[in-house]
Write a protein that holds these residues in place. Structure first.
Motif, PDB file in Angstrom:
ATOM      1  N   LYS A  85     -19.219   9.643  30.252  1.00  0.00           N
ATOM      2  CA  LYS A  85     -19.381   7.959  30.820  1.00  0.00           C
ATOM      3  C   LYS A  85     -18.937   7.921  31.953  1.00  0.00           C
ATOM      4  O   LYS A  85     -17.724   8.404  32.172  1.00  0.00           O
ATOM      5  CB  LYS A  85     -19.087   7.191  29.501  1.00  0.00           C
ATOM      6  CG  LYS A  85     -19.981   7.493  28.085  1.00  0.00           C
ATOM      7  CD  LYS A  85     -19.679   6.393  27.142  1.00  0.00           C
ATOM      8  CE  LYS A  85     -20.630   6.430  26.041  1.00  0.00           C
ATOM      9  NZ  LYS A  85     -20.065   5.662  24.961  1.00  0.00           N
ATOM     10  N   SER A  86     -19.327   6.858  32.734  1.00  0.00           N
ATOM     11  CA  SER A  86     -18.727   6.561  34.092  1.00  0.00           C
ATOM     12  C   SER A  86     -18.054   4.975  33.665  1.00  0.00           C
ATOM     13  O   SER A  86     -18.342   4.431  32.620  1.00  0.00           O
ATOM     14  CB  SER A  86     -19.659   6.583  35.146  1.00  0.00           C
ATOM     15  OG  SER A  86     -20.980   5.509  34.647  1.00  0.00           O
ATOM     16  N   VAL A  87     -17.462   4.807  34.559  1.00  0.00           N
ATOM     17  CA  VAL A  87     -16.652   3.362  34.689  1.00  0.00           C
ATOM     18  C   VAL A  87     -17.068   2.937  35.880  1.00  0.00           C
ATOM     19  O   VAL A  87     -17.428   3.423  36.969  1.00  0.00           O
ATOM     20  CB  VAL A  87     -15.132   3.127  34.746  1.00  0.00           C
ATOM     21  CG1 VAL A  87     -14.873   3.860  33.266  1.00  0.00           C
ATOM     22  CG2 VAL A  87     -14.477   3.861  35.659  1.00  0.00           C
ATOM     23  N   SER A  91     -13.846  -1.727  36.412  1.00  0.00           N
ATOM     24  CA  SER A  91     -13.331  -1.702  35.220  1.00  0.00           C
ATOM     25  C   SER A  91     -11.801  -1.817  34.951  1.00  0.00           C
ATOM     26  O   SER A  91     -10.888  -1.629  36.046  1.00  0.00           O
ATOM     27  CB  SER A  91     -13.578  -0.523  34.342  1.00  0.00           C
ATOM     28  OG  SER A  91     -14.866  -0.313  34.426  1.00  0.00           O
ATOM     29  N   ASP A  95     -10.160   0.858  29.624  1.00  0.00           N
ATOM     30  CA  ASP A  95     -11.581   1.319  29.761  1.00  0.00           C
ATOM     31  C   ASP A  95     -11.463   2.799  30.202  1.00  0.00           C
ATOM     32  O   ASP A  95     -12.025   3.674  29.787  1.00  0.00           O
ATOM     33  CB  ASP A  95     -12.543   0.659  30.354  1.00  0.00           C
ATOM     34  CG  ASP A  95     -12.892  -0.676  29.727  1.00  0.00           C
ATOM     35  OD1 ASP A  95     -12.829  -0.846  28.404  1.00  0.00           O
ATOM     36  OD2 ASP A  95     -13.618  -1.672  30.423  1.00  0.00           O
ATOM     37  N   LEU A  96     -10.705   2.996  31.390  1.00  0.00           N
ATOM     38  CA  LEU A  96     -10.341   4.325  32.008  1.00  0.00           C
ATOM     39  C   LEU A  96      -9.623   5.295  31.371  1.00  0.00           C
ATOM     40  O   LEU A  96      -9.958   6.262  30.882  1.00  0.00           O
ATOM     41  CB  LEU A  96      -9.712   4.033  33.414  1.00  0.00           C
ATOM     42  CG  LEU A  96      -9.075   4.954  34.084  1.00  0.00           C
ATOM     43  CD1 LEU A  96     -10.534   5.842  34.574  1.00  0.00           C
ATOM     44  CD2 LEU A  96      -8.329   4.870  35.111  1.00  0.00           C
ATOM     45  N   LEU A  99     -11.618   6.662  28.348  1.00  0.00           N
ATOM     46  CA  LEU A  99     -12.650   7.608  28.552  1.00  0.00           C
ATOM     47  C   LEU A  99     -11.811   8.798  29.060  1.00  0.00           C
ATOM     48  O   LEU A  99     -12.198  10.010  28.675  1.00  0.00           O
ATOM     49  CB  LEU A  99     -13.703   7.156  29.697  1.00  0.00           C
ATOM     50  CG  LEU A  99     -14.739   6.021  29.359  1.00  0.00           C
ATOM     51  CD1 LEU A  99     -15.344   5.811  30.617  1.00  0.00           C
ATOM     52  CD2 LEU A  99     -15.569   6.758  28.253  1.00  0.00           C
ATOM     53  N   VAL A 108     -16.867   7.403  38.576  1.00  0.00           N
ATOM     54  CA  VAL A 108     -16.741   5.810  38.861  1.00  0.00           C
ATOM     55  C   VAL A 108     -18.085   5.398  39.724  1.00  0.00           C
ATOM     56  O   VAL A 108     -18.394   5.965  40.771  1.00  0.00           O
ATOM     57  CB  VAL A 108     -15.501   5.485  39.844  1.00  0.00           C
ATOM     58  CG1 VAL A 108     -15.338   4.065  40.305  1.00  0.00           C
ATOM     59  CG2 VAL A 108     -14.442   5.898  39.297  1.00  0.00           C
TER      60      VAL A 108
END
Length: 140
Positions: A85-87, A91, A95-96, A99, A108
């Motif tokens: 998944k990306s952020v 964010s 959240d970072l 992941l 990103v």
């Protein structure tokens, strides 16, 4: 804390497009000694992460495919087994961190989902290590 602090910009990231061939990406990954790289589409949108395992499974499961004719297979034809998944660039750090536990890097994207770079797990760990053990810094 703004996650952009950790960003390695796209211009400094090794990545491939869906129209890159397996042969090209095998050479690229060997040269750079990477086990995974981000994949973007023709519009610059992040579409996933390609791993060495993805390439090996494609070789194993495709009769007649070998290193010599891997230049005939586009990455869009290679199934990816993991969904990294990306952020978004805005964010939050939580959240970072969530992941980065399971990904060596976190892609990103901007508000349009355009790929703008990656954040390496090693950069996050180094920052927090320095923050915890060097009294001159504090967690922001």
């Amino acid at each position: 804390m703004n996650i952009a602090f950790f960003l390695t910009p796209k211009s400094d990231v090794v990545y491939a497009t869906l129209s890159t061939t397996m042969g090209q990406v095998l050479e690229l990954m060997e040269k750079e000694r990477y086990t995974a790289i981000p994949i973007i589409d023709d519009k610059g949108k992040y579409v996933g992460t390609l791993t060495e395992g993805d390439l090996l499974w494609k070789l194993k499961n495709t009769p007649g495919l070998n290193f010599n004719n891997a230049y005939d297979v586009m990455l869009r034809e290679v199934p990816r087994r993991r969904c990294n998944k990306s952020v978004f660039i805005d964010s939050n750090i939580e959240d970072l961190l969530r992941l980065s536990v399971n990904q060596n890097f976190v892609p990103v994207v901007d508000d349009n989902r355009t790929f703008i770079g990656i954040i390496k797990r090693s950069e996050i760990i180094n920052y927090f290590y320095d923050t915890l053990f060097n009294k001159d810094k504090s967690i922001v």
